[in-house]
Design an enzyme around this catalytic site. Structure first.
Site, mmCIF file in Angstrom:
data_model
loop_
_atom_site.group_PDB
_atom_site.id
_atom_site.type_symbol
_atom_site.label_atom_id
_atom_site.label_comp_id
_atom_site.label_asym_id
_atom_site.label_seq_id
_atom_site.Cartn_x
_atom_site.Cartn_y
_atom_site.Cartn_z
ATOM 1 N N TYR A 126 58.266 5.672 24.578
ATOM 2 C CA TYR A 126 57.970 4.409 25.250
ATOM 3 C C TYR A 126 57.431 3.348 24.295
ATOM 4 O O TYR A 126 57.203 2.213 24.707
ATOM 5 C CB TYR A 126 56.974 4.643 26.388
ATOM 6 C CG TYR A 126 57.568 5.421 27.526
ATOM 7 C CD1 TYR A 126 58.021 4.787 28.677
ATOM 8 C CD2 TYR A 126 57.701 6.800 27.451
ATOM 9 C CE1 TYR A 126 58.569 5.514 29.720
ATOM 10 C CE2 TYR A 126 58.256 7.532 28.474
ATOM 11 C CZ TYR A 126 58.690 6.880 29.609
ATOM 12 O OH TYR A 126 59.250 7.606 30.627
ATOM 13 N N LYS A 182 56.031 20.018 24.442
ATOM 14 C CA LYS A 182 57.251 20.709 24.031
ATOM 15 C C LYS A 182 57.134 21.065 22.551
ATOM 16 O O LYS A 182 58.039 20.858 21.738
ATOM 17 C CB LYS A 182 58.469 19.810 24.300
ATOM 18 C CG LYS A 182 59.814 20.534 24.205
ATOM 19 C CD LYS A 182 59.990 21.632 25.219
ATOM 20 C CE LYS A 182 61.362 22.277 25.073
ATOM 21 N NZ LYS A 182 61.478 23.508 25.882
ATOM 22 N N ASP A 214 58.839 22.429 30.002
ATOM 23 C CA ASP A 214 59.827 22.891 30.973
ATOM 24 C C ASP A 214 59.242 23.972 31.881
ATOM 25 O O ASP A 214 59.576 24.060 33.066
ATOM 26 C CB ASP A 214 61.102 23.386 30.276
ATOM 27 C CG ASP A 214 60.828 24.275 29.082
ATOM 28 O OD1 ASP A 214 60.166 23.809 28.149
ATOM 29 O OD2 ASP A 214 61.267 25.427 29.086
ATOM 30 N N ASP A 221 55.721 11.252 32.575
ATOM 31 C CA ASP A 221 56.589 10.472 33.454
ATOM 32 C C ASP A 221 57.386 11.409 34.353
ATOM 33 O O ASP A 221 57.449 11.245 35.576
ATOM 34 C CB ASP A 221 57.527 9.611 32.601
ATOM 35 C CG ASP A 221 58.198 8.505 33.414
ATOM 36 O OD1 ASP A 221 57.928 8.390 34.622
ATOM 37 O OD2 ASP A 221 58.982 7.748 32.820
#
Length: 468
Positions: free
Chosen positions: A161, A232, A333, A357
């Protein structure tokens, strides 16, 4: 304080919120800027402000009131000032510290890509805070939505972002690709395809630690039991993996007395159960398969175990760790599955920008969707509370849309200001209205026996249902 912003006089019957040494000083009559919002924002704000004023009046019997002050962004600002985000609007938020807004259009084409992102970056509102909880009676696609009660702290200024990217086919993209392929990746097997668009994903120590610090402070102040770092890092080791590393560092360096990490809890628990356990035995229990590990790895685990038992067993051992705030981490995930199958095991999530998000919307879907999902963007000394959904222009000015997102964002704002009684009335009023099945079309079509009401009528019902 200026006498006006955007040509609109500052309310003479209000006073500004002040901020000193990390604390807000809130007067009995705070001036709070609001941005009505585009599209359905107009209907939503008309309904929401009536709910806010009613809650404050019922809670404080005239001793407190909000002096609302309109500022401009989005389509209304473009029409009046030929500017999507006037400087005066930003200056007003800086002056009055706390604001609330409806949904805003993202301009298409050049200029500011997202007004929401622009406000966050200009005011350095580095934490996007999204509480996700279930209100009784709300339609849900899962069997046990009541298990969901968590707060997401999403880093708000970095990651993809940051907007650092170059379009495929441009000279800038070609220049960067050449530099990467010929300098940074020279001699290796990796190369960037020449027909790629390129984006940069910055994640910093500063951005990570201030976000995690805010999440931990909230958890301690509100009696929450865990803070989970979502990342992640198994793939992106030096950005999201670093987010995890720096988050743990911050927790143990600044909040040592109050926190325990998940791995520390395993080590301490092993020693609680067997005070004579050796370092090697303890290491074997927290890292099964140690006999197959390299000597360097074994020594690193032994060192870790010894550091915990020598360093914090006197303060965190003998089950004292069970009363500490638990800091753990989960792969991004994996957390999507976890919040569906065992949402009650999580309390506060601290995430990089993109993960946050995704996960905040996925969680909201389980408890009614974005129509009633509140949110805030908070920095050091400034906060903007906001709708978390879009403008839905096809429903604009039809008095049909669910105003719950802004209404609950207002409740969140009052909680932030210390006006807990007003916040509680809003939440109780909304939940009772949903339980009575007096709902807008988005809920009515999912609920048996519900009565469809207008945006304005939904607000009326909430006000009627406000009971101390």
């Amino acid at each position: 304080m200026a006498a006006s912003y955007n040509g609109v006089p500052v309310p003479s019957d209000g006073a500004g919120i002040r901020y000193n040494n990390g604390h807000y000083q809130v007067p009995e009559n705070p001036i709070i800027p609001f941005i009505e919002g585009d599209g359905t924002g107009r209907d939503i704000w008309k309904a929401s402000v009536r709910v806010f004023d009613a809650a404050v009046e019922k809670a404080y019997k005239g001793k407190r009131r909000v002096a609302w002050y309109e500022i401009f962004a989005g389509e209304k600002a473009k029409a009046r000032f030929d500017n999507w985000l006037p400087d005066d609007s930003v200056s007003a938020v800086r002056e009055f510290r706390v604001a609330i807004k409806g949904p805003l259009t993202t301009p298409v084409g050049g200029g500011i890509r997202s007004l929401n992102v622009a406000l966050r970056q200009i005011l350095d509102l580095y934490s996007c805070i999204r509480p996700v909880k279930y209100y009784q009676g709300t339609p849900s696609p899962v069997k046990h939505p009541e298990r969901m009660d968590l707060v997401i702290y999403r880093e708000n200024t970095e990651d993809v972002y940051a907007g650092i990217e170059w379009e495929q086919g441009t000279a800038e993209a070609a220049k960067l690709i050449k530099f990467l392929n010929e300098d940074m990746l020279r001699g290796g097997t990796k190369q960037v395809r020449l027909d790629s668009g390129i984006g940069i994903k910055p994640i910093s120590v500063t951005g990570t630690k201030r976000l995690v610090r805010m999440a931990i402070r909230f958890a301690l102040d509100s009696g929450r039991k865990t803070v989970t770092l979502v990342h992640k890092g198994n793939i992106q080791k030096f950005t999201e993996g670093a987010f995890r590393k720096w988050g743990y560092e911050l927790a143990t360096e600044e909040f040592r007395e109050h926190v325990v990490t998940e791995r520390e809890s395993w080590i301490l628990d092993n020693k609680d159960k067997n005070p004579n356990i050796t370092v090697e035995q303890n290491a074997q229990q927290i890292e099964p398969g140690m006999e197959f590990a390299t000597e360097d790895f074994r020594q690193s685990v032994y060192k870790e175990v010894k550091a915990v038992t020598d360093g914090i067993y006197s303060t965190h051992g003998k089950s004292a760790w069970k009363k500490k705030l638990l800091i753990n981490d989960r792969i991004a995930d994996s957390i999507f599955q976890q919040v569906v199958t065992r949402a009650d095991e999580y309390s506060v999530l601290a995430t990089p920008n993109l993960n946050g998000d995704y996960i905040s919307d996925a969680c909201a879907a389980q408890v009614g969707g974005l129509g009633i999902a509140p949110g805030a963007n908070v920095g050091d000394g400034y906060a903007i509370f906001e709708a978390t959904h879009g403008t839905a222009p096809k429903y604009a000015d039809k008095d049909v849309i669910n105003p719950g997102s802004v209404i609950l964002s207002g409740a969140m704002m009052f909680q932030f200001l210390g006006w807990k009684e007003a916040a509680g009335l809003i939440e109780k009023g909304l939940e009772s209205t949903i339980e009575q099945k007096q709902v807008t079309y988005d809920f009515e079509r999912l609920m048996q026996g519900a009565t469809k009401v207008k945006t304005s009528e939904f607000a009326d019902a909430i006000i009627r249902n406000m009971k101390a």
